[in-house]
Design a protein around this motif. Sequence first.
Motif, mmCIF file in Angstrom:
data_model
loop_
_atom_site.group_PDB
_atom_site.id
_atom_site.type_symbol
_atom_site.label_atom_id
_atom_site.label_comp_id
_atom_site.label_asym_id
_atom_site.label_seq_id
_atom_site.Cartn_x
_atom_site.Cartn_y
_atom_site.Cartn_z
ATOM 1 N N UNK A 84 25.359 74.350 112.276
ATOM 2 C CA UNK A 84 24.767 75.497 111.605
ATOM 3 C C UNK A 84 23.664 76.159 112.414
ATOM 4 N N UNK A 85 23.491 75.704 113.629
ATOM 5 C CA UNK A 85 22.566 76.340 114.561
ATOM 6 C C UNK A 85 23.158 76.210 115.951
ATOM 7 N N UNK A 86 22.686 77.023 116.887
ATOM 8 C CA UNK A 86 23.283 76.976 118.227
ATOM 9 C C UNK A 86 23.221 75.577 118.842
ATOM 10 N N UNK A 87 24.262 75.239 119.558
ATOM 11 C CA UNK A 87 24.333 73.969 120.280
ATOM 12 C C UNK A 87 24.679 74.264 121.736
ATOM 13 N N UNK A 88 24.555 73.264 122.569
ATOM 14 C CA UNK A 88 24.886 73.417 123.981
ATOM 15 C C UNK A 88 26.387 73.583 124.194
ATOM 16 N N UNK A 89 26.743 73.864 125.425
ATOM 17 C CA UNK A 89 28.174 74.003 125.761
ATOM 18 C C UNK A 89 28.925 72.711 125.484
ATOM 19 N N UNK A 90 28.228 71.601 125.607
ATOM 20 C CA UNK A 90 28.826 70.290 125.342
ATOM 21 C C UNK A 90 27.939 69.545 124.343
ATOM 22 N N UNK A 91 28.546 69.052 123.283
ATOM 23 C CA UNK A 91 27.820 68.277 122.278
ATOM 24 C C UNK A 91 28.119 66.803 122.512
ATOM 25 N N UNK A 92 27.045 66.038 122.664
ATOM 26 C CA UNK A 92 27.161 64.592 122.836
ATOM 27 C C UNK A 92 26.778 63.939 121.515
ATOM 28 N N UNK A 93 27.709 63.196 120.939
ATOM 29 C CA UNK A 93 27.444 62.429 119.732
ATOM 30 C C UNK A 93 27.385 60.968 120.134
#
Length: 169
Positions: A84-93
């Motif tokens: 629901x808000x901007x994230x990086x090009x890659x999301x690390x979980x």
Amino acid sequence: MKIVSDKMPKVDVASILTAEEIAAINEFVHHYPHARAASLDSLKIVQKRNGWVDDAQVNAIANILDIPMTDMDGVATFFNRIYRQPVGRHVILICDSVACFLTGYEALSTELRSQLGIEYGQTTADGRFTLLPICCLGNCDKGPAVLIDEDTYGPVQPDEVAQLLELYA
């Protein structure tokens, strides 16, 4: 705390969503007996373009599905893979479940945060990575585990972090 009204302001959906997104959402609607069942699929369609879904887009989807904005916002905020808000090009979980905690989560978490120079919920200055915890990746036999975009890794040792991050330029 964000207050969301049940009153769904009518919007010009075509000014918020692309024609392709609208068509794809309408296609999913036809797969279900009730339009509301296409809520999650619709959010995924819209998120695919920008990496996250803003309030105007949630409202536009609610208009297409003809459901209250509060219902649509409830779906959007319930699922932890709808951003629901901007994230990086890659999301690390990074998995912080008991299984991963027992197999090295703390050391892996420390190394990831150190290498990235960010804390949980933050994005690197170059916009490359966002780091988020997740309660389970379902990879318990290979902990500690991380998910980068759609790729699952595990077990990941702290000394493998730099090499793993380089795969996502």
